[in-house]
Design a protein around this motif. Structure first.
Motif, short mmCIF file in Angstrom:
data_model
loop_
_atom_site.label_atom_id
_atom_site.label_comp_id
_atom_site.label_asym_id
_atom_site.label_seq_id
_atom_site.Cartn_x
_atom_site.Cartn_y
_atom_site.Cartn_z
N LYS A 1 -12.56 43.84 -40.42
CA LYS A 1 -11.86 43.20 -41.54
C LYS A 1 -11.72 44.14 -42.73
O LYS A 1 -10.69 44.13 -43.41
CB LYS A 1 -12.62 41.93 -41.94
N SER A 2 -12.72 44.97 -42.98
CA SER A 2 -12.65 45.92 -44.08
C SER A 2 -11.57 46.96 -43.84
O SER A 2 -10.95 47.46 -44.79
CB SER A 2 -13.99 46.62 -44.28
N ALA A 3 -11.33 47.31 -42.58
CA ALA A 3 -10.32 48.30 -42.25
C ALA A 3 -8.92 47.72 -42.21
O ALA A 3 -7.93 48.45 -42.33
CB ALA A 3 -10.64 48.95 -40.89
N THR A 4 -8.82 46.40 -42.02
CA THR A 4 -7.50 45.79 -41.86
C THR A 4 -7.07 44.97 -43.06
O THR A 4 -6.02 45.20 -43.65
CB THR A 4 -7.46 44.93 -40.59
N ARG A 5 -7.90 43.99 -43.46
CA ARG A 5 -7.54 43.15 -44.60
C ARG A 5 -8.79 42.65 -45.30
O ARG A 5 -9.20 41.50 -45.13
CB ARG A 5 -6.68 41.97 -44.14
N PRO A 6 -9.40 43.51 -46.12
CA PRO A 6 -10.66 43.11 -46.77
C PRO A 6 -10.50 41.93 -47.71
O PRO A 6 -11.43 41.14 -47.87
CB PRO A 6 -11.07 44.38 -47.55
N GLY A 7 -9.33 41.78 -48.33
CA GLY A 7 -9.12 40.65 -49.24
C GLY A 7 -9.34 39.32 -48.57
O GLY A 7 -9.91 38.39 -49.15
N ARG A 8 -8.89 39.20 -47.33
CA ARG A 8 -9.04 37.94 -46.59
C ARG A 8 -10.51 37.66 -46.29
O ARG A 8 -10.95 36.51 -46.37
CB ARG A 8 -8.23 37.99 -45.30
N TYR A 9 -11.28 38.71 -45.97
CA TYR A 9 -12.70 38.51 -45.71
C TYR A 9 -13.39 37.98 -46.95
O TYR A 9 -14.13 36.99 -46.90
CB TYR A 9 -13.36 39.82 -45.26
N LYS B 1 -12.67 34.40 -47.88
CA LYS B 1 -13.43 33.42 -47.09
C LYS B 1 -14.87 33.30 -47.58
O LYS B 1 -15.42 32.20 -47.64
CB LYS B 1 -13.41 33.80 -45.61
N VAL B 2 -15.48 34.45 -47.92
CA VAL B 2 -16.86 34.40 -48.43
C VAL B 2 -16.91 33.57 -49.71
O VAL B 2 -17.82 32.75 -49.90
CB VAL B 2 -17.40 35.83 -48.67
N LEU B 3 -15.95 33.78 -50.60
CA LEU B 3 -15.91 33.01 -51.84
C LEU B 3 -15.69 31.53 -51.57
O LEU B 3 -16.36 30.67 -52.16
CB LEU B 3 -14.79 33.54 -52.75
N TYR B 4 -14.76 31.22 -50.67
CA TYR B 4 -14.49 29.81 -50.35
C TYR B 4 -15.73 29.14 -49.76
O TYR B 4 -16.10 28.03 -50.16
CB TYR B 4 -13.33 29.71 -49.37
N GLN C 1 -7.46 41.29 -57.27
CA GLN C 1 -6.08 40.80 -57.21
C GLN C 1 -5.67 40.47 -55.78
O GLN C 1 -5.04 39.44 -55.52
CB GLN C 1 -5.12 41.83 -57.81
N TYR C 2 -6.03 41.35 -54.84
CA TYR C 2 -5.71 41.10 -53.43
C TYR C 2 -6.51 39.90 -52.89
O TYR C 2 -5.98 39.09 -52.12
CB TYR C 2 -6.04 42.34 -52.58
N ILE C 3 -7.77 39.80 -53.29
CA ILE C 3 -8.61 38.69 -52.84
C ILE C 3 -8.01 37.37 -53.32
O ILE C 3 -7.93 36.40 -52.57
CB ILE C 3 -10.04 38.87 -53.35
N LYS C 4 -7.58 37.32 -54.58
CA LYS C 4 -6.98 36.11 -55.12
C LYS C 4 -5.71 35.72 -54.37
O LYS C 4 -5.46 34.54 -54.09
CB LYS C 4 -6.68 36.31 -56.61
N ALA C 5 -4.90 36.72 -54.05
CA ALA C 5 -3.66 36.44 -53.31
C ALA C 5 -3.98 35.89 -51.92
O ALA C 5 -3.35 34.91 -51.47
CB ALA C 5 -2.82 37.71 -53.20
N ASP C 6 -4.95 36.48 -51.24
CA ASP C 6 -5.34 36.00 -49.91
C ASP C 6 -5.99 34.63 -49.99
O ASP C 6 -5.82 33.78 -49.10
CB ASP C 6 -6.28 36.99 -49.23
N PHE C 7 -6.76 34.40 -51.05
CA PHE C 7 -7.40 33.10 -51.24
C PHE C 7 -6.34 32.01 -51.37
O PHE C 7 -6.42 30.95 -50.71
CB PHE C 7 -8.28 33.13 -52.50
#
Length: 315
Positions: A238-246, A249-252, A278-284
């Motif tokens: 996940k860190s190599a592909t889309r860390p924001g999504r990971y 999910k941890v925050l959720y 910013q990326y994490i918020k967008a994925d969230f």
């Protein structure tokens, strides 16, 4: 992609120190004023503020904050004021000390950091605790999970965007032969490939795996491995592909149940605010159809809420 907002015209650092010193005086701390300053200064500005405060008042600012603040707000502010490498060293040590190991935290810190970040974390760990990070990992973990963490924590992977497509194709085939393409699993191959390739190179290998075998590498790992070893491998993917999504999910997950997992919420907000929030918020928002700020606002209260919202760019 930081979410903290720094005033375009900063006051002199001595003025910030005076304002903080005034906020500490009297009956009770003026927490709102402390947040107004500290949540809106970047890492270099905070470090300058700590040095200036010690020079002006002969006192360690972090120790004063520890005396003046309490509970979750204290925990969040103290982590925020640390240098990033020291902060991660503290989180790693907290995850391993005492009975049992907080493996999710240990995996998150070690397997999501870059090689250069891990180099400074190792130095900070040795300086702060006079202990070897490798030896502590060795004594607190076991098996293939231990081997993966030690290999990853060594920070020997290359960095940068360069990708060798022939190597990516070869790695994809080798990972298949080590997992889905045989009876049993050759864990050593997964450890070697995952711990010696850059994030960009791994991303290319995972794309090649999907192209060749019509299956995500994440699903293959779920089928072929288990436990903490599985969790660590999947986080590297996940860190190599889309860390924001990971991290979304941890925050959720930290807020979705009755009661909030504040230590996790604080850890992720504080460590990612100046990195990729910013990326994490967008994925969230994309995944959960609600802004991160609104979920934080509903799950926290008071100046603790105010501080977290300031870090994620909320109001």
């Amino acid at each position: 992609m930081s979410t903290i907002t720094v005033p375009p015209m900063l006051p002199p650092v001595q003025q910030d120190c005076q304002a903080l010193h005034h906020a500490f005086k009297g009956f009770g701390c003026d927490e709102k004023h402390v947040i107004q300053i500290l949540a809106h200064r970047n890492y270099l500005q905070r470090r300058e503020l700590v040095n200036a405060y010690r020079s002006m008042y002969g006192e360690d600012l972090l120790r004063r904050l520890e005396k003046e603040l309490h509970g979750n707000l204290e925990q969040a502010v103290l982590l925020w004021m640390m240098e990033p490498a020291e902060r991660d060293a503290v989180l790693i040590r907290d995850a391993m000390k005492g009975l049992g190991t907080k493996d999710k935290t240990l995996i998150e810190i070690i397997c999501s950091r870059t090689p250069s970040q891990l180099y400074y974390i190792r130095q900070a760990y040795q300086t702060k605790y006079h202990r070897s990070l490798d030896k502590d990992i060795q004594s607190d973990t076991s098996g293939d999970y231990r081997k993966l963490l030690l290999a990853f924590a060594s920070g020997q992977r290359p960095e940068g965007p360069h990708v060798d497509m022939h190597l990516a194709d070869a790695d994809a085939r080798e990972l298949y032969r080590a997992g889905e393409g045989r009876v049993g699993t050759d864990e050593s191959t997964f450890i070697r490939v995952f711990s010696t390739r850059s994030a960009a190179q791994l991303h290319a290998a995972f794309a090649a795996y999907k192209h060749l075998y019509k299956r995500d590498i994440d699903k293959a790992i779920k089928r072929e491995t288990s436990g903490d070893f599985e969790d660590a491998l999947r986080l590297i993917v996940k860190s190599a592909t889309r860390p924001g999504r990971y991290f979304a999910k941890v925050l959720y997950d930290s807020m979705k149940r009755m009661g909030t997992d504040d230590s996790t919420l604080i850890r992720v907000v504080v460590t990612r605010a100046e990195q990729d929030m910013q990326y994490i918020k967008a994925d969230f928002y994309q995944k959960y159809k609600k802004p991160l700020e609104s979920m934080i606002s509903g799950d926290t209260s008071g100046n603790y809420k105010h501080f977290l919202l300031s870090l994620v760019g909320g109001h």
